[in-house]
Write an enzyme that holds these catalytic residues in place. Structure first.
Site, PDB file in Angstrom:
ATOM      1  CG  ASP A  49      -1.767   1.240   1.309  1.00 15.84           C
ATOM      2  OD1 ASP A  49      -2.794   1.294   0.618  1.00 15.84           O
ATOM      3  OD2 ASP A  49      -1.400   2.182   2.050  1.00 15.84           O
ATOM      4  CE1 TYR A  54       0.518   7.517   3.031  1.00 11.98           C
ATOM      5  CE2 TYR A  54       0.884   5.292   2.217  1.00 11.98           C
ATOM      6  CZ  TYR A  54       0.119   6.200   2.928  1.00 11.98           C
ATOM      7  OH  TYR A  54      -1.041   5.767   3.525  1.00 11.98           O
ATOM      8  CE  LYS A  79      -3.278   5.612   1.047  1.00 10.76           C
ATOM      9  NZ  LYS A  79      -2.659   4.284   0.962  1.00 10.76           N
ATOM     10  CG  HIS A 112      -4.611   9.688   1.063  1.00  7.25           C
ATOM     11  ND1 HIS A 112      -3.273   9.620   0.773  1.00  7.25           N
ATOM     12  CD2 HIS A 112      -4.727   9.177   2.310  1.00  7.25           C
ATOM     13  CE1 HIS A 112      -2.609   9.110   1.799  1.00  7.25           C
ATOM     14  NE2 HIS A 112      -3.470   8.842   2.750  1.00  7.25           N
TER      15      HIS A 112
END
Length: 287
Positions: A49, A54, A79, A112
């Site tokens: 994921d 990120y 996301k 998200h």
């Protein structure tokens, strides 16, 4: 359904098989990121994921290529972030994620957050326009499944009233002490797969007296109790770790079962380990 290992799968509402345990890559961009992800692959994880926010997509793509394992043996989710919401913006965000990963498709693509910020008054229209883009990405084969992250029942209701394709998953904060029963029940009643970010709930949960006692009772770690709790609630946990030993330990969730009584104890424990994140409110800084 009896799960026996991390490769066992649930079936999303569109028929796509999704592994029952994932490896979360949030903050894996710190330190020797590619090596951590390669270690996770070597330890057995195949469901990863990530997210544009990120900063780990490039590292994950590189780790997958370096593994020599065929792309189709992985399940890769990403996301789009708060500033990538909107119809055209979501299309572009997906394209950037695929470029970062150097992949032709995603197995799962999520919005998200439902609101860019808590006081955003036009969030319903924004979510609908963003979702329309995801529906088209799905129909074009760019993504095999589409879903949400941090959406609560009232956010999902808005989409269900307007969508052509129902969301297949919702990723929320879920762990002992913050089990979000209403959101989980809402999703599961509508065949929307629930996934757990922060499934072990930080140190406050791992040090909770009851969780520690249960870990001793079952002969496992407090983290394993938390992850097993998610599985027994039919929620996919997304643990993360930078230690090879803990990566392996976090996969050993199938040799024990939490009793019904202990499940109720966890269900009803006081709120513990909340991140401070909530889609409709300003972030709370918790010491």
């Amino acid at each position: 359904m009896k799960l026996t290992n991390i490769y066992d799968t649930y079936t999303l509402n569109n028929g796509v098989k999704i592994p029952c345990v994932a490896f979360g890559t949030y903050k894996a961009a710190q330190g020797d990121n590619v090596e951590i992800l390669r270690m996770a692959i070597k330890s057995g994880y195949r469901y990863f994921d990530t997210a544009s926010f990120y900063g780990t997509e490039k590292y994950l793509g590189e780790a997958v290529r370096m593994s020599g394992i065929p792309r189709e043996e992985f399940f890769i989710a990403s996301k789009l972030w708060k500033d990538e919401m909107g119809y055209e913006e979501a299309k572009q965000a997906c394209r950037r994620s695929l470029e970062n990963l150097r992949m032709d498709y995603l197995d799962l693509y999520l919005i998200h957050w439902p609101l860019p910020k808590p006081d955003h008054t036009e969030w319903k229209d924004l979510d609908n326009r963003t979702w329309k883009a995801l529906e088209e990405l799905y129909e074009e084969g760019k993504v095999r499944a589409i879903g949400l992250s941090n959406f609560l029942p009232h956010h999902i209701d808005n989409l269900l009233e307007n969508c052509r394709i129902k969301p297949m998953a919702d990723q929320i904060e879920f762990h002992p002490g913050y089990a979000q029963a209403a959101a989980v029940r809402y999703c599961q009643e509508r065949d929307i797969m629930v996934q757990a970010w922060s499934p072990i709930g930080r140190g406050r949960v791992l040090e909770d007296e009851m969780i520690v006692q249960m870990a001793s009772k079952y002969g496992v770690s407090p983290a394993q109790v938390c992850l097993r709790y998610a599985l027994q609630r039919n929620v996919i946990p997304l643990p993360k770790s930078s230690s090879a030993e803990r990566m392996k330990q976090n996969q050993d969730l199938f040799s024990f079962e939490i009793s019904r009584e202990d499940m109720y104890r966890i269900d009803t424990m006081p709120q513990t380990g909340w991140s401070g994140e909530h889609p409709d409110r300003e972030r709370v800084r918790i010491q």
